[in-house]
Design a protein around this motif. Structure first.
Motif, PDB file in Angstrom:
ATOM      1  N   ALA A   1       0.836  -1.202   0.000  1.00 25.15           N
ATOM      2  CA  ALA A   1       0.000   0.000   0.000  1.00 25.15           C
ATOM      3  C   ALA A   1       0.872   1.253   0.000  1.00 25.15           C
TER       4      ALA A   1
ATOM      5  N   THR B   1       1.098   4.112  -2.958  1.00 20.28           N
ATOM      6  CA  THR B   1       0.891   5.526  -2.644  1.00 20.28           C
ATOM      7  C   THR B   1       2.025   6.368  -3.213  1.00 20.28           C
TER       8      THR B   1
ATOM      9  N   GLY C   1       1.545   7.246  -6.690  1.00 12.92           N
ATOM     10  CA  GLY C   1       0.411   8.110  -7.001  1.00 12.92           C
ATOM     11  C   GLY C   1      -0.932   7.428  -7.020  1.00 12.92           C
ATOM     12  N   MET C   2      -1.010   6.206  -6.495  1.00 11.17           N
ATOM     13  CA  MET C   2      -2.276   5.476  -6.447  1.00 11.17           C
ATOM     14  C   MET C   2      -2.773   5.454  -4.997  1.00 11.17           C
ATOM     15  N   GLU C   3      -4.086   5.586  -4.837  1.00 11.98           N
ATOM     16  CA  GLU C   3      -4.642   5.662  -3.490  1.00 11.98           C
ATOM     17  C   GLU C   3      -4.776   4.265  -2.889  1.00 11.98           C
ATOM     18  N   ALA C   4      -3.947   4.005  -1.873  1.00 15.75           N
ATOM     19  CA  ALA C   4      -3.983   2.704  -1.193  1.00 15.75           C
ATOM     20  C   ALA C   4      -3.461   2.895   0.227  1.00 15.75           C
ATOM     21  N   ARG C   5      -4.329   2.618   1.193  1.00 15.11           N
ATOM     22  CA  ARG C   5      -3.928   2.793   2.592  1.00 15.11           C
ATOM     23  C   ARG C   5      -3.892   1.486   3.372  1.00 15.11           C
TER      24      ARG C   5
ATOM     25  N   ASP D   1      -7.248  -2.139   0.185  1.00 12.36           N
ATOM     26  CA  ASP D   1      -7.124  -1.272  -0.984  1.00 12.36           C
ATOM     27  C   ASP D   1      -6.260  -1.937  -2.052  1.00 12.36           C
TER      28      ASP D   1
ATOM     29  N   THR E   1      -0.338  -2.809  -9.758  1.00 14.68           N
ATOM     30  CA  THR E   1      -0.615  -3.540  -8.516  1.00 14.68           C
ATOM     31  C   THR E   1      -0.333  -5.027  -8.681  1.00 14.68           C
TER      32      THR E   1
END
Length: 409
Positions: free
Chosen positions: A272, A276, A279-283, A287, A299
């Protein structure tokens, strides 16, 4: 029947052996019990009467007749008691009530923060456990015991967490004592991955004597089944593969204080963080799984490479331990075949053919219930061992009265 929870050692061992046999759920006549155990008829009669009196065995009259009245058969009563099982994670918990065969009667998922501390978390879990008991029409007195899995190292003998990295305030906390005070029932505690390994083995792979279960989620850990039994090691730290160093990743810092740990490179949290950075939203692991399922090429490449890193460590474990099955579980295992494909690629390449000729590397079949299955199995197997069985050979009402009498003495 046991009086005040006492039973001669030889009789306790024989009764435990008989109980272990009938727990497969198959009805048997007295003659079959004699033949299968090698015990004498009088010993079988005495031990059957003891188990009938405790409610752990029930009698039926459904054996085939050879003329005249059909012989009575005896079968394990899985409904005699229930178990409260809890699998506590970093941000969630699953609680369940099971019968003595491990069948889930009711379960519930909770949202919580393990970082909130032991008293807040354990009180919440206990309250939900009581609610589940009510839902299935059982009372606290029906509890055989309580099994709890925690997301960190646990000294199994005491049930106390030991320097858990994501559990502030938990180090050395008396988890069994605190929960027993709330629910008035024996409590056993173990690392969550150990219980997932036990649950997976008991429900899905009981015929395999040597197994590794790997949980890949926020962190990475494993549980070992050796000769059909959970292997904890001398201090309960066996299976901590997440902090094995990958030499070619030696500069990556890990939350344990070292660098280059497998967990720092291949866990759900690590992936994750990397996404991030790109630039990809992953928390979270969830995700990462969502992105993988939606076909994100970036991914999927990261997940495949994480599998290869995990395979590096597992290849060494295969050479040392020689399991017949490796089960991959945890949130990140839901990302699809790419993770397991990466693991297989390296394990089969680097391990000797003799060690891998019958080796299976598969996704968890027990899924999100593996931890509660294992927690329930831990409680039942502990309670029905010869050393502990005598206290359960009284009816729940008798045991409650005995406990009250000892408390007032």
């Amino acid at each position: 029947m046991a009086e005040n929870g006492t039973l001669p050692a030889g009789q306790a061992a024989g009764t435990a052996a008989l109980l272990r046999l009938v727990r497969d759920g198959r009805p048997r006549t007295r003659a079959e019990l004699v033949a299968e155990t090698g015990m004498g008829r009088s010993a079988i009669a005495e031990r059957v009467d003891t188990l009938l009196g405790s409610g752990l065995l029930t009698q039926t009259d459904n054996a085939p007749s050879t003329g005249g009245r059909p012989p009575s058969t005896f079968v394990f009563n899985a409904a005699a008691r229930v178990v409260l099982a809890a699998d506590i994670g970093a941000t969630h918990a699953k609680t369940a009530i099971t019968d003595l065969s491990g069948t889930v009667l009711a379960d519930e998922d909770l949202v919580l923060e393990v970082a909130a501390g032991p008293e807040a978390v354990l009180k919440q879990v206990s309250e939900h456990g009581e609610s589940l008991l009510t839902r299935v029409g059982r009372a606290q007195g029906d509890l055989l015991g309580i099994g709890i899995g925690l997301p960190g190292p646990v000294e199994h003998a005491s049930g106390k967490p030991t320097n858990p990295p994501i559990m502030p305030g938990w180090d050395g906390f008396d988890v069994p004592g605190y929960v027993q005070e709330l629910l008035n029932s024996p409590v056993l505690v173990d690392n969550d991955v150990n219980l997932m390994a036990l649950g997976e083995h008991r429900t899905q792979w009981h015929e395999r004597q040597h197994m590794i279960f790997v949980k890949i989620a926020t962190g990475i850990g494993s549980g070992l089944i050796a000769d059909g039994r959970l292997h904890r090691g001398s201090q309960g730290a066996a299976g901590d593969m997440g902090h094995v160093q990958l030499p070619h990743e030696a500069d990556v810092p890990c939350r344990c204080g070292n660098t280059g740990c497998l967990e720092a490179v291949a866990s759900g949290a690590a992936l994750a963080a990397r996404l991030t950075e790109l630039g990809m939203e992953a928390r979270s692991s969830a995700d990462v799984v969502a992105l993988a399922r939606n076909g994100s090429v970036t991914t999927l490449k990261l997940v495949r490479q994480a599998g290869r890193h995990i395979g590096e460590v597992l290849a060494t474990a295969v050479s040392f331990f020689n399991p017949s099955v490796i089960v991959i579980g945890g949130a990140l295992s839901q990302a699809g075949e790419h993770l397991i494909a990466g693991i297989r690629e390296v394990v089969y390449q680097r391990s000797l053919p003799l060690a891998t000729q019958d080796l299976r590397i598969v996704q968890s079949r027990a899924g999100e219930r593996a931890g509660v299955y294992g927690a329930a199995a831990m409680v039942v197997e502990h309670a029905f061992a010869p050393a502990h069985l005598p206290r359960y050979l009284m009816t729940p009402d008798a045991e409650t009265a005995d406990t009250a009498a000892r408390a007032s003495a």
